[in-house]
Design a protein around this motif. Structure first.
Motif, short mmCIF file in Angstrom:
data_model
loop_
_atom_site.label_atom_id
_atom_site.label_comp_id
_atom_site.label_asym_id
_atom_site.label_seq_id
_atom_site.Cartn_x
_atom_site.Cartn_y
_atom_site.Cartn_z
N PRO A 1 0.85 -1.19 0.00
CA PRO A 1 0.00 0.00 0.00
C PRO A 1 0.89 1.24 0.00
N PHE A 2 0.32 2.36 -0.41
CA PHE A 2 1.11 3.60 -0.42
C PHE A 2 0.21 4.79 -0.14
N VAL B 1 9.82 6.78 -2.11
CA VAL B 1 10.30 5.46 -1.68
C VAL B 1 9.78 4.38 -2.62
N LEU B 2 8.52 4.46 -2.99
CA LEU B 2 7.92 3.46 -3.87
C LEU B 2 8.57 3.49 -5.25
N ARG B 3 8.84 4.68 -5.76
CA ARG B 3 9.53 4.79 -7.06
C ARG B 3 10.89 4.10 -7.00
N ILE C 1 0.85 6.63 -9.62
CA ILE C 1 0.70 6.66 -8.16
C ILE C 1 0.54 8.10 -7.66
N THR C 2 1.14 9.05 -8.35
CA THR C 2 0.95 10.46 -7.99
C THR C 2 -0.51 10.86 -8.23
N GLY D 1 -3.39 4.13 -2.04
CA GLY D 1 -3.63 3.08 -3.03
C GLY D 1 -2.77 1.88 -2.74
N ARG D 2 -2.73 0.99 -3.70
CA ARG D 2 -1.94 -0.24 -3.59
C ARG D 2 -1.25 -0.47 -4.92
#
Length: 174
Positions: free
Chosen positions: A49-50, A57-59, A87-88, A98-99
């Motif tokens: 999840p984010f 971090v996810l990128r 995601i942005t 989101g996930r």
């Protein structure tokens, strides 16, 4: 009344995740049955999840998972940019959370981004166009369509799922 199982439940709908999630299931004590018409799905590379504070971090996590794969540098960086844009968009337009699921499937990398926002208005999906030169924003989905081999979208009033696919490069000649 249904009991809470801790697992997502779907009633009467097909999502992008259903389309790319072709896991091989087996009963206890039996060998898995493999359908010859369907390729075997490799393990998930990333599933998390984010929220707003996780974008960078996810990128970097997506980049690290893609680094060992056969994917040309420019295509890999373009794909990471497309993932970042999607995601942005979730953070800015779909409730902030989101996930993301990243996996390899049949010679391609798939990234599935889901949210529980209000859905994407139809005029944004009908014919994805680049915005005018001086228009602020509005390039995320357009960039994803330019940088990925395939973009799939399932959207409605209870959320959106966007699948981003990029084919892995062929193995180098020996």
């Amino acid at each position: 009344m249904p009991r809470a199982t801790g697992r997502p439940q779907r009633v009467g709908c097909t999502t992008v995740e259903d389309r790319i999630n072709q896991s091989v299931r087996s009963a206890p004590g039996r060998e898995p049955r493999v359908d010859a018409a369907r390729p075997t799905v490799l393990p998930v590379l990333l599933d998390r999840p984010f929220g707003q504070n996780d974008i960078t971090v996810l990128r970097h996590e997506v980049s690290a998972r893609l680094a060992p794969l056969r994917l040309d540098g420019d295509r890999r960086h373009g794909y990471i940019l497309a993932v970042n844009e999607v995601i942005t968009n979730v953070v800015l337009h779909a409730g902030g959370h989101g996930r993301l699921v990243l996996r390899i499937d049949d010679g391609s990398v798939w990234c599935l981004v889901t949210d529980s926002g209000p859905g994407i208005p139809g005029d944004y999906l009908d014919d994805v166009q680049a915005p005018e030169a001086f228009e602020v924003g509005g390039r995320g989905l357009w960039l994803a369509h330019q940088l990925c081999d395939e973009v799939t979208t399932a959207t409605g009033p209870i959320g959106t799922s966007i699948g981003l696919r990029i084919a892995l490069d062929a193995a180098p000649d020996s």
